[in-house]
Scaffold this active site. Sequence first.
Site, PDB file in Angstrom:
ATOM      1  N   SER A  42       1.194  -1.455  -0.370  1.00  0.00           N
ATOM      2  CA  SER A  42       0.194   0.383  -0.146  1.00  0.00           C
ATOM      3  C   SER A  42       0.920   1.204   0.348  1.00  0.00           C
ATOM      4  CB  SER A  42      -1.164  -0.506   1.423  1.00  0.00           C
ATOM      5  OG  SER A  42      -1.588   1.071   1.154  1.00  0.00           O
ATOM      6  N   HIS A  43       0.573   2.609  -0.324  1.00  0.00           N
ATOM      7  CA  HIS A  43       1.201   3.463  -0.039  1.00  0.00           C
ATOM      8  C   HIS A  43       1.385   4.195   1.294  1.00  0.00           C
ATOM      9  CE1 HIS A  43       0.394   3.501  -5.039  1.00  0.00           C
ATOM     10  NE2 HIS A  43       0.984   4.480  -4.736  1.00  0.00           N
ATOM     11  N   SER A  44      -0.013   3.844   1.801  1.00  0.00           N
ATOM     12  CA  SER A  44       0.626   3.941   3.753  1.00  0.00           C
ATOM     13  C   SER A  44       0.691   3.185   4.420  1.00  0.00           C
ATOM     14  CB  SER A  44      -1.168   4.950   3.854  1.00  0.00           C
ATOM     15  OG  SER A  44      -1.021   4.281   5.264  1.00  0.00           O
ATOM     16  N   ASP A  56      -2.926  -1.356  -3.357  1.00  0.00           N
ATOM     17  CA  ASP A  56      -3.604  -0.741  -3.483  1.00  0.00           C
ATOM     18  C   ASP A  56      -3.950  -0.274  -5.347  1.00  0.00           C
ATOM     19  OD1 ASP A  56      -1.396   0.851  -3.112  1.00  0.00           O
ATOM     20  OD2 ASP A  56      -2.379   2.093  -1.332  1.00  0.00           O
ATOM     21  N   SER A  79       0.785   2.761  -8.561  1.00  0.00           N
ATOM     22  CA  SER A  79       2.686   2.996  -8.415  1.00  0.00           C
ATOM     23  C   SER A  79       2.292   1.598  -7.770  1.00  0.00           C
ATOM     24  CB  SER A  79       3.448   4.740  -8.298  1.00  0.00           C
ATOM     25  OG  SER A  79       2.513   4.363  -7.025  1.00  0.00           O
TER      26      SER A  79
END
Length: 127
Positions: A8-10, A67, A70
């Site tokens: 995930s980006h998070s 997700d 990128s």
Amino acid sequence: MVGIVLVSHSFELARGLADLAAQVAGPDVRIEGAGGGPEGSLGTSGDAVQAAIDRAESGDGVVVLADLGSSILTVRHLLEDAANGQVRLADAPLVEGAVAAAVISSTSQPLEVVLQAAEEARGARKL
């Protein structure tokens, strides 16, 4: 058992979902989160994803769920460089796919079956 990596980006999202999936699957399934960029920023790190794949691998393969944009590109790039067929990127919703994959992995199913369970979660209705 097939390992699972959640990208995930998070950082918080990846770690929290890994915790949720691990509680559903039990202690025998290796589930790793790989999220966030340097210093806690949003983003995706190829090094963090590769480290998570290495930790999740138990010899039975790894299913990776990601997700957005990128993060998917990062995983695809990593898999191109190390295309051995034992690490597969699922075309699946992150949350539902992670839980489905975790549950099926906990029953000692092979890589293709765990991947299929993650991808079939796309059709799960909530109402």
